[in-house]
Write a protein that holds these residues in place. Structure first.
Motif, PDB file in Angstrom:
ATOM      1  N   GLU A   1       0.855  -1.181   0.000  1.00 48.76           N
ATOM      2  CA  GLU A   1       0.000   0.000   0.000  1.00 48.76           C
ATOM      3  C   GLU A   1       0.897   1.238   0.000  1.00 48.76           C
ATOM      4  OE1 GLU A   1      -3.276   0.306  -0.040  1.00 48.76           O
ATOM      5  OE2 GLU A   1      -3.571   2.367   0.590  1.00 48.76           O
ATOM      6  N   GLY A   2       0.730   2.071  -1.029  1.00 54.21           N
ATOM      7  CA  GLY A   2       1.552   3.273  -1.103  1.00 54.21           C
ATOM      8  C   GLY A   2       2.893   3.068  -1.766  1.00 54.21           C
ATOM      9  N   CYS A   3       3.234   1.833  -2.147  1.00 50.79           N
ATOM     10  CA  CYS A   3       4.557   1.568  -2.721  1.00 50.79           C
ATOM     11  C   CYS A   3       4.463   1.318  -4.216  1.00 50.79           C
ATOM     12  CB  CYS A   3       5.192   0.333  -2.086  1.00 50.79           C
ATOM     13  SG  CYS A   3       5.463   0.512  -0.333  1.00 50.79           S
ATOM     14  N   CYS A   4       5.270   2.032  -4.963  1.00 47.61           N
ATOM     15  CA  CYS A   4       5.391   1.829  -6.404  1.00 47.61           C
ATOM     16  C   CYS A   4       5.962   0.427  -6.670  1.00 47.61           C
ATOM     17  CB  CYS A   4       6.351   2.902  -6.911  1.00 47.61           C
ATOM     18  SG  CYS A   4       6.944   2.705  -8.587  1.00 47.61           S
TER      19      CYS A   4
ATOM     20  N   PRO B   1      10.485  -0.733  -7.550  1.00 44.92           N
ATOM     21  CA  PRO B   1      11.565  -1.347  -6.761  1.00 44.92           C
ATOM     22  C   PRO B   1      11.507  -2.871  -6.754  1.00 44.92           C
ATOM     23  CG  PRO B   1      10.604   0.471  -5.542  1.00 44.92           C
ATOM     24  CD  PRO B   1       9.731   0.233  -6.737  1.00 44.92           C
TER      25      PRO B   1
ATOM     26  N   CYS C   1      13.599   9.632  -7.186  1.00 47.92           N
ATOM     27  CA  CYS C   1      12.431   9.931  -6.368  1.00 47.92           C
ATOM     28  C   CYS C   1      12.629   9.347  -4.973  1.00 47.92           C
ATOM     29  CB  CYS C   1      11.160   9.386  -7.007  1.00 47.92           C
ATOM     30  SG  CYS C   1      11.056   7.595  -7.041  1.00 47.92           S
ATOM     31  N   ASP C   2      11.781   9.798  -4.065  1.00 49.53           N
ATOM     32  CA  ASP C   2      11.915   9.404  -2.663  1.00 49.53           C
ATOM     33  C   ASP C   2      11.652   7.918  -2.469  1.00 49.53           C
ATOM     34  OD1 ASP C   2      10.145  10.008   0.398  1.00 49.53           O
ATOM     35  OD2 ASP C   2      12.313  10.136   0.077  1.00 49.53           O
ATOM     36  N   GLN C   3      10.654   7.395  -3.182  1.00 52.07           N
ATOM     37  CA  GLN C   3      10.335   5.969  -3.037  1.00 52.07           C
ATOM     38  C   GLN C   3      11.515   5.111  -3.477  1.00 52.07           C
ATOM     39  OE1 GLN C   3       6.732   3.980  -3.504  1.00 52.07           O
ATOM     40  NE2 GLN C   3       5.568   5.784  -4.079  1.00 52.07           N
TER      41      GLN C   3
ATOM     42  N   ARG D   1      14.359   5.245  -0.860  1.00 56.83           N
ATOM     43  CA  ARG D   1      14.146   4.473   0.375  1.00 56.83           C
ATOM     44  C   ARG D   1      14.133   2.979   0.109  1.00 56.83           C
ATOM     45  NH1 ARG D   1      12.818   7.820   4.551  1.00 56.83           N
ATOM     46  NH2 ARG D   1      12.532   9.980   3.912  1.00 56.83           N
ATOM     47  N   SER D   2      13.557   2.591  -1.029  1.00 55.31           N
ATOM     48  CA  SER D   2      13.497   1.152  -1.287  1.00 55.31           C
ATOM     49  C   SER D   2      14.889   0.620  -1.620  1.00 55.31           C
ATOM     50  CB  SER D   2      12.500   0.835  -2.397  1.00 55.31           C
ATOM     51  OG  SER D   2      12.829   1.542  -3.564  1.00 55.31           O
TER      52      SER D   2
ATOM     53  N   TRP E   1       0.928   4.436  -7.476  1.00 58.90           N
ATOM     54  CA  TRP E   1       1.531   5.161  -6.355  1.00 58.90           C
ATOM     55  C   TRP E   1       2.724   6.020  -6.757  1.00 58.90           C
ATOM     56  CZ3 TRP E   1      -1.687   5.424  -2.544  1.00 58.90           C
ATOM     57  CH2 TRP E   1      -2.510   4.335  -2.268  1.00 58.90           C
TER      58      TRP E   1
ATOM     59  N   ASP F   1       3.824   9.319  -7.428  1.00 58.54           N
ATOM     60  CA  ASP F   1       3.298  10.681  -7.272  1.00 58.54           C
ATOM     61  C   ASP F   1       3.806  11.598  -8.379  1.00 58.54           C
ATOM     62  OD1 ASP F   1       3.747  10.432  -3.695  1.00 58.54           O
ATOM     63  OD2 ASP F   1       1.896  10.218  -4.862  1.00 58.54           O
ATOM     64  N   LEU F   2       5.079  11.423  -8.761  1.00 63.39           N
ATOM     65  CA  LEU F   2       5.657  12.364  -9.722  1.00 63.39           C
ATOM     66  C   LEU F   2       4.902  12.315 -11.053  1.00 63.39           C
ATOM     67  CD1 LEU F   2       9.525  12.068  -9.103  1.00 63.39           C
ATOM     68  CD2 LEU F   2       7.891  13.653  -8.109  1.00 63.39           C
TER      69      LEU F   2
ATOM     70  N   LEU G   1      -2.580  12.159  -2.661  1.00 62.30           N
ATOM     71  CA  LEU G   1      -1.429  12.986  -2.300  1.00 62.30           C
ATOM     72  C   LEU G   1      -1.577  13.464  -0.861  1.00 62.30           C
ATOM     73  CD1 LEU G   1      -1.489  15.068  -5.570  1.00 62.30           C
ATOM     74  CD2 LEU G   1       0.301  13.441  -4.966  1.00 62.30           C
TER      75      LEU G   1
ATOM     76  N   THR H   1      13.669  14.907  -0.908  1.00 63.73           N
ATOM     77  CA  THR H   1      12.409  15.379  -0.320  1.00 63.73           C
ATOM     78  C   THR H   1      11.339  14.381  -0.703  1.00 63.73           C
ATOM     79  OG1 THR H   1      11.723  16.635  -2.265  1.00 63.73           O
ATOM     80  CG2 THR H   1      13.114  17.790  -0.698  1.00 63.73           C
TER      81      THR H   1
ATOM     82  N   ASP I   1       8.097  12.740  -2.424  1.00 61.85           N
ATOM     83  CA  ASP I   1       7.667  12.843  -3.820  1.00 61.85           C
ATOM     84  C   ASP I   1       6.435  13.700  -3.991  1.00 61.85           C
ATOM     85  OD1 ASP I   1       8.442   9.346  -4.414  1.00 61.85           O
ATOM     86  OD2 ASP I   1       9.709  11.142  -4.577  1.00 61.85           O
TER      87      ASP I   1
ATOM     88  N   ALA J   1       6.250  16.919  -6.345  1.00 65.46           N
ATOM     89  CA  ALA J   1       5.325  17.001  -7.478  1.00 65.46           C
ATOM     90  C   ALA J   1       4.415  18.217  -7.349  1.00 65.46           C
ATOM     91  CB  ALA J   1       4.489  15.720  -7.549  1.00 65.46           C
TER      92      ALA J   1
ATOM     93  N   SER K   1       5.099   9.929   0.608  1.00 67.03           N
ATOM     94  CA  SER K   1       5.893   8.833   0.029  1.00 67.03           C
ATOM     95  C   SER K   1       6.807   8.155   1.048  1.00 67.03           C
ATOM     96  CB  SER K   1       6.721   9.341  -1.152  1.00 67.03           C
ATOM     97  OG  SER K   1       7.561  10.413  -0.759  1.00 67.03           O
TER      98      SER K   1
ATOM     99  N   ALA L   1       5.464   5.086   3.559  1.00 64.90           N
ATOM    100  CA  ALA L   1       5.271   3.701   3.130  1.00 64.90           C
ATOM    101  C   ALA L   1       6.484   2.844   3.481  1.00 64.90           C
ATOM    102  CB  ALA L   1       5.004   3.661   1.627  1.00 64.90           C
ATOM    103  N   TYR L   2       7.626   3.466   3.722  1.00 70.52           N
ATOM    104  CA  TYR L   2       8.860   2.704   3.920  1.00 70.52           C
ATOM    105  C   TYR L   2       9.460   2.836   5.315  1.00 70.52           C
ATOM    106  CZ  TYR L   2       8.780   2.422  -1.149  1.00 70.52           C
ATOM    107  OH  TYR L   2       8.392   2.184  -2.445  1.00 70.52           O
TER     108      TYR L   2
END
Lengths: 292, 450
Positions: free
Chosen positions: A45-48, A51, A72-74, A77-78, A246, A248-249, B125, B154, B156, B160, B394, B397-398
């Motif tokens: 949930e929330g994860c692209c 990764p 990107c942030d995801q 972190r992944s 998920w 966002d960009l 968002l 930062t 996402d 965006a 974003s 989630a992690y």
């Protein structure tokens, strides 16, 4: 052919530098679809899904190392989490988000670190640019075959471009603008005088930095300038924005693209590595709308 | 709120200083901040000044503009650019990102969220999408004279949305906030104010960016800034940060609750940009410190479960629910630990500020943030950790799993993640259930340890 194979997540990783380190770069977007196993992910949930698919590809046994370009942030972190337990060495390549002189300095620094990492993998003392790959100007990845001309945008799709091309061809359309990682927005060859760059590595870095038009850059006006030129040149009747769930960009950028263009824009969202029926339906609807 | 307002008598009010604005909270509720009616407050003259300071920010910004100040909208860095802005005698700084709390504070009165929805920026968002709505509708805060936005490491959705705002026609000066990677072997490294290290090269890059920002601020202000003046501004910022650190220490180490969680949250949030008025911010902080010091001297021990809270809640009412569920705060990380730590005082003030930027816990590995949290938990004897997830953000989630793993390894105390929407009223019962279950776990562990 080099003995080391490096899986690279994106063309932000200069092919020239990878090959100068005696590694064969294989870009993730060139690989066949590798459906992600759901149990790999600690949180979906929330994860692209990117990764997971990249991890699957890197751990397939076919690569000596992986280079993950983080835009990107995801992804950041992944990759951070994955690299702690990955069976293959992973290089976390931090792509700058801006385009000014400090960002270029950061990008070159990352390229130098990348070269050091890859030389370590291939047991080379230092990169050898004499035999390295050099990008060709204006290379196109697509050969439009007739049908409704469309523009395809997106990044980190779970399967290569030709899968989309084949499907669109069956639907009576063709891609005339490839705005994905395999296309010209990542391969603009910038002619740089050698005297501006202190080394071949710096030159390769600058060519990629200035020749890449990505939505993740701030501001991303260079992406729109590139797209504007391509649209005038190729006159697509519609646009497909293909993004991962998920993301966002791309999700927000699609709103801007839709507001900006006067042609139909359809967004398709990948939740797995396959073309689902809902995606197929959306594409069919776009093609139909473009016919009218 | 009504009970507090009923006691309000401006003439009899013994406030520790005369704030620029002092009104009953009902005034702000009538003006649109309707969530105030649903909150419980730590009612004291000092906290009344605190709330007035917070809620009057937009009014003060408009007044300052009328007096000739230029307004700098600084985005995402949470603590550094305002320090630079306040070195100038005619600049004020604020965070348009602060609009993320509009959907909470103003509930359905906020046009910002509705406008964001109409622009296509939906609830997938983070609530910071209200920033785009506020700028589009030109409500909630004055249009800044200059927008400066950090980009890079930062989240996402913010990135965006900020680009979307730029695309709407608001010029933004972007600057690189690089990922704080660990130094490579043999690479020159520097120590940061929060205890981590970073490659010296990254500090140089950030310093170059801050030099460009300084030039922009000079153009906006209309004069050049001397290094000595900037150094003095850093000292003033450090003074404020020192007071906040003392407040936190008193609150976290007290035997019972000496400042309610909601008021502590608001007090901490002031530090990122001094709520647009550094002088009054210092007066507010000093009065809160006096309050907690006095209360601590007569505080008796309570049985509240001691908990560390991670991330700002999208609905500040969650802080009331936390205490009602039997908890007290003994540690917080509201995503700006670098704005609480002192800015290093160096011969080159921009270099000191660059180190402060790189200390941002959100720009480095999640494991490092988790380690800092674990260290604070140990220091303040936390019995549990609550990770507050921000809807749509974003990083959430992690991070939760990384924090759980680190806390589990270091301390073996329970960690829960709860997602708190911008208005959590419909979610209150399940939220209380989860919190009460955590409290029961903590109490059982206490019994077992006896």
């Amino acid at each position: 052919m080099n003995s080391c194979r490096a899986l690279c997540s994106s063309p932000w990783i200069p092919r020239t530098i990878v090959s100068a380190c005696r590694c064969d770069p294989v870009y993730a977007f060139e690989l066949p679809c590798s459906p992600a196993r759901p149990e790999r992910s600690a949180a979906s949930e929330g994860c692209c899904i990117w990764p997971r698919t990249f991890t699957e590809q890197a751990e397939s046994g076919a690569f000596n190392c992986a280079v993950a370009a983080v835009t990107c942030d995801q992804a950041r972190r992944s990759v951070e989490q994955w690299s702690r337990s990955s069976p293959v060495p992973v290089f976390h390549f931090n792509v700058p988000a801006t385009a000014g002189p400090p960002a270029l300095k950061l990008y070159k620094s990352e390229c130098r670190r990348l070269a050091a990492f890859l030389c370590g993998v291939s047991r080379l003392e230092q990169p050898d640019f004499t035999a390295a790959y050099h990008p060709e100007a204006g290379c196109d990845s697509i050969s439009p075959s007739g049908g409704i001309p469309l523009c395809l945008l997106g990044s980190h799709a779970p399967f290569p471009l030709h899968v989309m091309s084949e499907f669109l061809s069956e639907a009576g359309a063709c891609i005339v603008i490839d705005g994905t990682e395999s296309g010209p927005r990542f391969h603009h060859s910038i002619s740089l005088s050698d005297s501006f760059c202190s080394s071949p590595l710096d030159q390769a870095a600058e060519e990629t930095f200035y020749g890449t038009f990505d939505i993740s850059t701030r501001p991303n006006s260079s992406f729109y300038r590139w797209l504007s030129i391509e649209i005038k040149k190729h006159q697509p009747k519609g646009v497909i924005v293909a993004r991962n769930s998920w993301c966002d960009l791309w999700s927000v950028e699609t709103i801007r693209i839709r507001n900006w263009l006067k042609i139909p824009v359809t967004e398709i969202v990948f939740t797995s590595g396959t073309l689902t029926q809902s995606i197929i339906n959306r594409i069919d609807a776009l093609v139909e709308a473009c016919r009218q | 709120m009504d009970e507090w307002d009923a006691r309000f008598d401006l003439d009899a009010l013994k406030v520790p200083f005369r704030p620029r604005h002092i009104k009953k909270l009902g005034f702000y509720a009538e003006e649109g901040d309707s969530r105030l009616r649903r909150l419980k407050f730590d009612a004291a003259p000092e906290t009344l000044c605190l709330w007035n300071f917070l809620l009057s920010e937009n009014t003060r910004l408009a007044e300052d503009r009328a007096r000739g100040f230029k307004l700098i909208g600084t985005m995402k860095d949470l603590g550094t650019v305002p320090v630079m802005a306040y070195a100038f005698r005619n600049l004020r700084a604020f965070y348009p990102d602060g609009a993320w709390w509009l959907p909470c504070i103003m509930e359905s009165n906020s046009a910002a969220l509705a406008v964001a929805d109409s622009l296509g920026l939906n609830e997938t968002l983070c609530p910071v999408r209200a920033m785009a709505g506020a700028l589009a509708a030109q409500t909630d805060f004055p249009e800044p004279d200059l927008l400066i936005c950090a980009a890079g490491a930062t989240c996402d959705d913010f990135s965006a949305i900020a680009q979307f705002v730029n695309g709407m026609g608001h010029p933004i000066h972007w600057w690189e906030l690089p990922y704080r990677r660990p130094p490579s072997e043999g690479e020159a490294a520097i120590m940061l104010p929060t205890g981590q290290t970073a490659p010296a090269e990254l500090a140089d890059i950030v310093r170059d960016e801050l030099a460009m920002i300084k030039s922009l601020l000079e153009s906006c202000a209309g004069y050049k800034l001397e290094d000595t003046t900037l150094s003095e501004a850093i000292r003033r910022a450090n003074h404020s940060r020192n007071i906040l650190r003392k407040i936190r220490k008193e609150v976290f180490m007290a035997p019972g609750i000496i400042l309610s969680a909601l008021e502590l949250l608001i007090t901490e949030m002031l530090i990122i940009h001094s709520c647009s008025d550094p002088d009054e911010c210092n007066r507010v902080l000093e009065s809160i410190f006096s309050l907690v010091s006095e209360r601590k001297s007569r505080c008796e021990a309570t049985e509240h479960c001691r908990v560390f809270w991670v991330n700002p809640p999208a609905d500040i009412k969650a802080m009331n629910i936390l205490e009602e569920s039997g908890f007290r705060l003994c540690g917080t990380d509201f995503m700006f630990a670098h704005a609480i730590a002192p800015v290093p005082i160096l011969p080159d003030p921009l270099s000191g500020l660059a180190l402060s930027v790189l200390s941002d816990p959100m720009t480095g590995p999640s494991g490092q943030r988790a380690a800092l949290i674990a260290s604070e938990c140990r220091k303040y004897n936390a019995e549990g950790v609550i990770v507050s997830r921000i809807p749509g953000a974003s990083h959430c989630a992690y991070e939760g799993s990384v924090i759980k793993e680190e806390i589990g390894r270091e301390l073996d105390i329970p960690v829960i993640e709860v997602e708190i929407p911008a208005v959590c009223d419909a979610y209150t019962a399940p939220l209380r259930n989860r919190l009460e279950a955590l409290a029961e776990t903590i109490i059982m562990r206490r019994e077992k340890d006896k």
